[in-house]
Write a protein that holds these residues in place. Structure first.
Motif, PDB file in Angstrom:
ATOM      1  N   SER A  88       0.818  -1.216   0.000  1.00  0.00           N
ATOM      2  CA  SER A  88       0.000   0.000   0.000  1.00  0.00           C
ATOM      3  C   SER A  88       0.849   1.262   0.000  1.00  0.00           C
ATOM      4  N   ALA A  89       2.112   1.155   0.407  1.00  0.00           N
ATOM      5  CA  ALA A  89       3.023   2.298   0.441  1.00  0.00           C
ATOM      6  C   ALA A  89       4.445   1.763   0.581  1.00  0.00           C
ATOM      7  N   VAL A  90       5.416   2.591   0.206  1.00  0.00           N
ATOM      8  CA  VAL A  90       6.817   2.193   0.321  1.00  0.00           C
ATOM      9  C   VAL A  90       7.567   3.221   1.164  1.00  0.00           C
ATOM     10  N   CYS A  91       8.261   2.724   2.184  1.00  0.00           N
ATOM     11  CA  CYS A  91       9.068   3.573   3.058  1.00  0.00           C
ATOM     12  C   CYS A  91      10.517   3.175   2.856  1.00  0.00           C
ATOM     13  N   HIS A  92      11.350   4.133   2.466  1.00  0.00           N
ATOM     14  CA  HIS A  92      12.735   3.797   2.138  1.00  0.00           C
ATOM     15  C   HIS A  92      13.629   5.027   2.298  1.00  0.00           C
ATOM     16  N   HIS A  93      14.900   4.877   1.920  1.00  0.00           N
ATOM     17  CA  HIS A  93      15.922   5.893   2.142  1.00  0.00           C
ATOM     18  C   HIS A  93      15.953   6.978   1.077  1.00  0.00           C
ATOM     19  N   GLY A  94      15.294   6.759  -0.038  1.00  0.00           N
ATOM     20  CA  GLY A  94      15.275   7.785  -1.075  1.00  0.00           C
ATOM     21  C   GLY A  94      16.340   7.649  -2.132  1.00  0.00           C
ATOM     22  N   GLY A  95      16.872   6.446  -2.307  1.00  0.00           N
ATOM     23  CA  GLY A  95      17.772   6.234  -3.436  1.00  0.00           C
ATOM     24  C   GLY A  95      17.019   6.449  -4.740  1.00  0.00           C
ATOM     25  N   ALA A  96      17.712   6.889  -5.770  1.00  0.00           N
ATOM     26  CA  ALA A  96      17.043   7.209  -7.035  1.00  0.00           C
ATOM     27  C   ALA A  96      16.288   6.011  -7.593  1.00  0.00           C
ATOM     28  N   GLY A 137       9.001   2.983  -6.694  1.00  0.00           N
ATOM     29  CA  GLY A 137       7.752   3.298  -6.003  1.00  0.00           C
ATOM     30  C   GLY A 137       6.831   4.136  -6.864  1.00  0.00           C
ATOM     31  N   PHE A 138       7.397   5.140  -7.553  1.00  0.00           N
ATOM     32  CA  PHE A 138       6.593   5.962  -8.454  1.00  0.00           C
ATOM     33  C   PHE A 138       5.944   5.089  -9.533  1.00  0.00           C
ATOM     34  N   LYS A 139       6.741   4.208 -10.139  1.00  0.00           N
ATOM     35  CA  LYS A 139       6.253   3.370 -11.229  1.00  0.00           C
ATOM     36  C   LYS A 139       5.142   2.439 -10.765  1.00  0.00           C
ATOM     37  N   ALA A 140       5.248   1.954  -9.522  1.00  0.00           N
ATOM     38  CA  ALA A 140       4.244   1.035  -8.988  1.00  0.00           C
ATOM     39  C   ALA A 140       2.942   1.737  -8.651  1.00  0.00           C
ATOM     40  N   GLY A 141       2.974   3.065  -8.584  1.00  0.00           N
ATOM     41  CA  GLY A 141       1.746   3.805  -8.300  1.00  0.00           C
ATOM     42  C   GLY A 141       1.327   3.777  -6.852  1.00  0.00           C
ATOM     43  N   VAL A 142       2.303   3.654  -5.950  1.00  0.00           N
ATOM     44  CA  VAL A 142       1.988   3.641  -4.520  1.00  0.00           C
ATOM     45  C   VAL A 142       2.674   4.831  -3.840  1.00  0.00           C
ATOM     46  N   PRO A 143       2.089   5.350  -2.761  1.00  0.00           N
ATOM     47  CA  PRO A 143       2.678   6.497  -2.060  1.00  0.00           C
ATOM     48  C   PRO A 143       4.028   6.166  -1.442  1.00  0.00           C
ATOM     49  N   SER A 144       4.808   7.223  -1.205  1.00  0.00           N
ATOM     50  CA  SER A 144       6.153   7.070  -0.666  1.00  0.00           C
ATOM     51  C   SER A 144       6.304   7.743   0.698  1.00  0.00           C
ATOM     52  N   ILE A 145       7.081   7.114   1.548  1.00  0.00           N
ATOM     53  CA  ILE A 145       7.550   7.721   2.794  1.00  0.00           C
ATOM     54  C   ILE A 145       9.063   7.629   2.728  1.00  0.00           C
ATOM     55  N   ILE A 146       9.724   8.757   2.567  1.00  0.00           N
ATOM     56  CA  ILE A 146      11.173   8.721   2.370  1.00  0.00           C
ATOM     57  C   ILE A 146      11.894   9.250   3.601  1.00  0.00           C
ATOM     58  N   VAL A 147      12.842   8.432   4.061  1.00  0.00           N
ATOM     59  CA  VAL A 147      13.665   8.751   5.223  1.00  0.00           C
ATOM     60  C   VAL A 147      15.097   8.919   4.717  1.00  0.00           C
ATOM     61  N   PRO A 148      15.462  10.116   4.257  1.00  0.00           N
ATOM     62  CA  PRO A 148      16.784  10.300   3.649  1.00  0.00           C
ATOM     63  C   PRO A 148      17.919  10.212   4.662  1.00  0.00           C
ATOM     64  N   PHE A 149      19.019   9.602   4.215  1.00  0.00           N
ATOM     65  CA  PHE A 149      20.216   9.479   5.029  1.00  0.00           C
ATOM     66  C   PHE A 149      21.270  10.502   4.608  1.00  0.00           C
ATOM     67  N   ALA A 150      21.425  10.728   3.278  1.00  0.00           N
ATOM     68  CA  ALA A 150      22.482  11.633   2.796  1.00  0.00           C
ATOM     69  C   ALA A 150      22.282  11.939   1.312  1.00  0.00           C
ATOM     70  N   ASN A 151      23.068  12.913   0.848  1.00  0.00           N
ATOM     71  CA  ASN A 151      23.206  13.228  -0.577  1.00  0.00           C
ATOM     72  C   ASN A 151      21.872  13.495  -1.281  1.00  0.00           C
ATOM     73  N   ALA A 206       3.342   9.683   9.286  1.00  0.00           N
ATOM     74  CA  ALA A 206       3.592   9.657   7.845  1.00  0.00           C
ATOM     75  C   ALA A 206       2.843   8.502   7.176  1.00  0.00           C
ATOM     76  N   ILE A 207       2.809   7.357   7.839  1.00  0.00           N
ATOM     77  CA  ILE A 207       2.093   6.206   7.284  1.00  0.00           C
ATOM     78  C   ILE A 207       0.608   6.527   7.155  1.00  0.00           C
ATOM     79  N   ARG A 208       0.055   7.147   8.175  1.00  0.00           N
ATOM     80  CA  ARG A 208      -1.363   7.520   8.104  1.00  0.00           C
ATOM     81  C   ARG A 208      -1.597   8.534   6.993  1.00  0.00           C
ATOM     82  N   PHE A 209      -0.690   9.487   6.850  1.00  0.00           N
ATOM     83  CA  PHE A 209      -0.846  10.551   5.851  1.00  0.00           C
ATOM     84  C   PHE A 209      -0.890   9.985   4.434  1.00  0.00           C
ATOM     85  N   VAL A 210       0.024   9.074   4.102  1.00  0.00           N
ATOM     86  CA  VAL A 210       0.095   8.610   2.715  1.00  0.00           C
ATOM     87  C   VAL A 210      -1.052   7.691   2.340  1.00  0.00           C
ATOM     88  N   HIS A 211      -1.836   7.259   3.322  1.00  0.00           N
ATOM     89  CA  HIS A 211      -3.002   6.440   2.994  1.00  0.00           C
ATOM     90  C   HIS A 211      -4.268   7.277   2.793  1.00  0.00           C
TER      91      HIS A 211
END
Length: 218
Positions: free
Chosen positions: A117-125, A131-145, A177-182
């Motif tokens: 239902s959603a993908v939570c990840h570090h934000g690698g390209a 996640g965009f291609k799959a058509g599901v919302p994102s929760i991104i937890v960036p680490f760097a760069n 964030a999980i509640r928001f993206v749903h």
């Protein structure tokens, strides 16, 4: 040279800068097909079929295994607070996980992301566009760069939650964030972005530019 229509079609994620000249081209994504022989375990299939679609949570190669216990505790608590099921990826093996959480070592994004239902990840390209291609919302937890750029872009496009830098990640703000993206509008925006991206053919359009250059048309 691209027509104006093609330029617009290639700008769904990042708009083409207005100061680029006609010799700078921007096309859609080039997708590499992952192996199609992936066979999920029976346990994973049972988990997916046992309730509503889960939230994928994984931080790729930037995940520090020394932080496994602390990070996983936050994530599991956030899922419980949000009332959602989850799949943890790449966070090591677990024995006594609660019923609403399943753990995997690694898994093709192209197979799994269409089943969550959603993908939570570090934000690698790569993970971001999967996640965009799959058509599901994102929760991104960036680490760097550039992870911060992708996190903010997902939010700006309306397909993701406000970025949560890893140093500020808590069970509470992740649950929020999980509640928001749903919310319906985020879910709808994510599906629309995927539809737009599916209308692009970046590899074909780029090949046309190369051919036109070789033939002196560009």
């Amino acid at each position: 040279m691209f027509t104006h229509t093609k330029q617009r079609r290639a700008n769904y994620v990042f708009p083409r800068p207005g100061d680029w000249n006609s010799h700078i081209h921007q096309s859609g994504y080039w997708f590499v097909e992952e192996p199609t022989d992936y066979q999920p375990s029976e346990a994973l299939i049972r988990f997916l079929q046992a309730g509503e679609k889960p939230v994928y949570i994984g931080f790729g190669s930037v995940f520090d295994t020394d932080e496994k216990d602390a990070m996983s505790t936050r994530v599991i608590e956030a899922l419980a607070k949000s009332g959602r099921r989850g799949i943890l990826c790449g966070m090591g093996e677990w024995r006594d996980l609660p019923d609403h959480v399943f753990a995997v070592d690694s898994i093709p994004h192209s197979w799994l992301f269409e089943r969550v239902s959603a993908v939570c990840h570090h934000g690698g390209a790569g993970t971001t566009v999967a996640g965009f291609k799959a058509g599901v919302p994102s929760i991104i937890v960036p680490f760097a760069n550039d992870q911060f750029a992708w996190a903010h872009r997902a939010h700006d496009l309306g397909v993701g939650a406000k970025p949560i830098p890893v140093k500020k990640l808590t069970a509470d703000n992740l649950a929020e964030a999980i509640r928001f993206v749903h919310n319906d509008h985020v879910v709808a925006s994510a599906k629309m972005l995927a539809t737009h991206m599916a209308s692009e053919n970046g590899a074909r359009d780029c090949a046309k530019v190369i051919v036109d250059c070789l033939e002196g048309k560009a």
